[in-house]
Design an enzyme around this catalytic site. Structure first.
Site, PDB file in Angstrom:
ATOM      1  CG  HIS A 187       9.153 -29.391  -1.004  1.00  0.00           C
ATOM      2  ND1 HIS A 187       9.573 -30.504  -1.189  1.00  0.00           N
ATOM      3  CD2 HIS A 187       9.893 -28.714   0.176  1.00  0.00           C
ATOM      4  CE1 HIS A 187      10.496 -30.713  -0.280  1.00  0.00           C
ATOM      5  NE2 HIS A 187      10.722 -29.443   0.636  1.00  0.00           N
ATOM      6  CE  LYS A 197     -12.405   0.350   0.890  1.00  0.00           C
ATOM      7  NZ  LYS A 197     -11.828   1.424   1.931  1.00  0.00           N
ATOM      8  CD  GLU A 221      -3.222  -0.612   2.037  1.00  0.00           C
ATOM      9  OE1 GLU A 221      -2.877  -0.002   3.224  1.00  0.00           O
ATOM     10  OE2 GLU A 221      -4.216  -0.825   2.092  1.00  0.00           O
TER      11      GLU A 221
HETATM   12  O1  PA5 Z   1      -3.653   0.671   5.572  1.00  0.00           O
HETATM   13  C1  PA5 Z   1      -4.702   1.313   5.570  1.00  0.00           C
HETATM   14  O2  PA5 Z   1      -5.360   2.269   5.614  1.00  0.00           O
HETATM   15  C2  PA5 Z   1      -5.935   0.102   5.114  1.00  0.00           C
HETATM   16  O3  PA5 Z   1      -5.460  -1.026   4.710  1.00  0.00           O
HETATM   17  C3  PA5 Z   1      -6.966   0.029   6.121  1.00  0.00           C
HETATM   18  O4  PA5 Z   1      -6.045  -0.459   7.428  1.00  0.00           O
HETATM   19  C4  PA5 Z   1      -8.124  -1.028   6.087  1.00  0.00           C
HETATM   20  O5  PA5 Z   1      -8.805  -0.633   4.890  1.00  0.00           O
HETATM   21  C5  PA5 Z   1      -8.997  -0.960   7.056  1.00  0.00           C
HETATM   22  O6  PA5 Z   1      -9.586   0.166   7.344  1.00  0.00           O
HETATM   23  P1  PA5 Z   1     -10.373   0.770   8.609  1.00  0.00           P
HETATM   24  O7  PA5 Z   1      -9.477   0.729   9.672  1.00  0.00           O
HETATM   25  O8  PA5 Z   1     -10.698   2.122   8.422  1.00  0.00           O
HETATM   26  O9  PA5 Z   1     -11.678  -0.298   8.695  1.00  0.00           O
END
Ligand code: PA5
Length: 445
Positions: free
Chosen positions: A308, A422, A287
């Protein structure tokens, strides 16, 4: 403290080219410290370890104790950064079979809200029937569909099974200070709640209550976890010279490898308990760096298991990969290979040796084979599998990720790309407010 070694990359890139990153790393470190780089609203993780107070830790431990006393099962509801760090620590430190035992010392920790599988949720609700369970509902935004859906089911079941009053005691919320459904519900129901600071993004939040509360509920020492992170905060600081700074050298080396055509970094372990450490690491780097059509693709394998299967690709596939091995120096238990009178399996040459010695030779043999096969190799060595080492590993990777993202020229603290699916899902489900998107997406089908 963990140690880092990049010697086995120098057949592929030069030491001089890695050292040449010194000035750029200095700039990146300055951007982090002074908040002058991209995404500077999200730097709250930088000095989190050294700024957590004993009172905050004591409060988390008290809440954990309430859950431990009142629950045989605790569900950690969260996705991405809202569960991977906790799961990484809990799976790394738990006895692999403890959850199967009858007289458990610790509550069983189960994860939900990280998928939308009807079968998974059905089986979970079945398993929880008749059990004394609690829920830690973790969502920074407080609106994530996966987590909200699981929590809706779990809240209802907890209230029905345990009564409203007990449910109030064993449901804890970790979310935004003001906004989002998780905050509104927590305030309305009177749950104990913790705030995820605005300045800490999900994937950098393991050392906030997001990670610390579940880890404490599972029976692990959050003070030691923080102590390990504090040690690494010092070792990776902006004032530590490039040549002695493990985060700086790791960030520089992986960027130089990327320039040399190595597009995929594989995080390797030789201990299955580290599987979720790799999952946490993949989210952190994936990310943070995968944007603007740039970034090293973070992958992972568990060896020797995957030798393996994926071992073939790594040894002889396209030469666009490098490996970073997370190695555990000392194991926690002792087990020797027994001798056998018949020796039908031919293993008597190993009799009397520790199983870990066999594993370590597999590790060394793999390193030599992969380097000879054209795969640069870095090593991060943890002294042992404990809270302190994992805390220092977390901070090492976080700091290096911040530096590395700036070296790559991206904002390492946003994740605009996760919104696309989303938007489509909401349009397909006719979510109120998505009328135009629904129409547009239907036209495409
Ligand atoms: O790193 C990030 O921001 C995302 O991966 C969030 O952790 C994930 O989408 C969960 O989001 P939230 O804590 O708002 O539910």
């Amino acid at each position: 403290m963990i140690s880092f070694n990049n010697e086995k990359t120098f057949g592929f890139i030069s030491k001089e080219n890695v050292s040449a990153y010194e000035a750029a790393v200095k700039d990146a470190q300055e951007m982090l410290e002074k908040g002058t780089g991209k995404g500077s609203d999200f730097l709250g993780w930088l000095h989190l370890p050294s700024s957590i107070t004993p009172a905050e830790l004591a409060d988390l431990k008290a809440t954990a104790q309430t859950l431990r006393e009142n629950c045989e099962v605790v569900i950690v509801a969260g996705i991405g950064g809202s569960y991977l760090g906790a799961r990484a620590v809990i799976e790394a430190l738990s006895n692999s079979f403890a959850w199967l035992e009858d007289n458990k010392k610790n509550p069983v920790i189960i994860y939900a809200g990280n998928n939308i599988s009807e079968d998974y949720l059905f089986e979970l609700t079945e398993y929880l029937k008749g059990k004394k369970f609690g829920v830690i509902n973790i969502s920074k935004s407080g609106t994530t569909t996966e987590t909200a859906l699981a929590f809706r089911l779990l809240k209802k079941q907890c209230e029905e099974q345990r009564g409203k009053e007990m449910a109030r005691k064993v449901i804890v919320a970790i979310t935004d200070a003001q906004k989002g459904a998780a905050r509104i519900t927590a305030d309305k129901e009177g749950y104990k709640s913790y705030v995820i600071p605005d300045s800490v993004g999900g994937r950098y939040s393991v050392l906030t209550p997001v990670g610390l509360l579940p880890i404490a509920v599972a029976g692990f020492d959050i003070e030691q976890l923080i102590a390990g992170a504090v040690e690494m905060e010092k070792a990776c600081g902006a004032d530590v010279p490039f040549a002695q700074n493990p985060a700086a050298i790791y960030a520089a080396t992986r960027n130089e490898l990327h320039k040399a055509g190595k597009k995929i970094e594989i995080l390797v372990n030789f201990c299955p308990k580290l599987h979720y450490v790799s999952e946490w690491w993949k989210q952190l780097y994936g990310e943070s760096e995968g944007k603007e059509n740039k970034g090293i693709y973070p992958a992972s394998v568990d060896f020797t298991t995957d030798l393996h299967s994926m071992g073939q690709w790594i040894q002889e596939g396209e030469r666009i990969i490098f490996e970073t091995v997370v190695s555990v120096d000392k194991v926690n238990h002792k087990l020797e290979v027994p001798s056998d009178a018949d020796n039908l399996d031919g293993l008597n040459y190993l009799a009397g040796k520790r199983v870990d010695e066999v594993n370590k030779m597999a590790e060394l043999g793999t390193q030599l084979a992969h380097v000879e096969g054209g795969v640069p190799n870095m090593r991060v060595v943890m002294p042992k599998l404990d809270e302190h080492s994992i805390g220092s590993l977390f901070y090492f990777f976080e700091r290096a990720c911040g530096i590395s993202g700036y070296l790559l020229g991206v904002n390492p603290f946003n994740q605009p790309g996760v919104e696309a699916y989303k938007k489509n899902m909401f349009a397909l489900l006719n979510k109120p407010g998505y009328e135009a998107e629904s129409k547009a997406i239907q036209a495409k089908l």
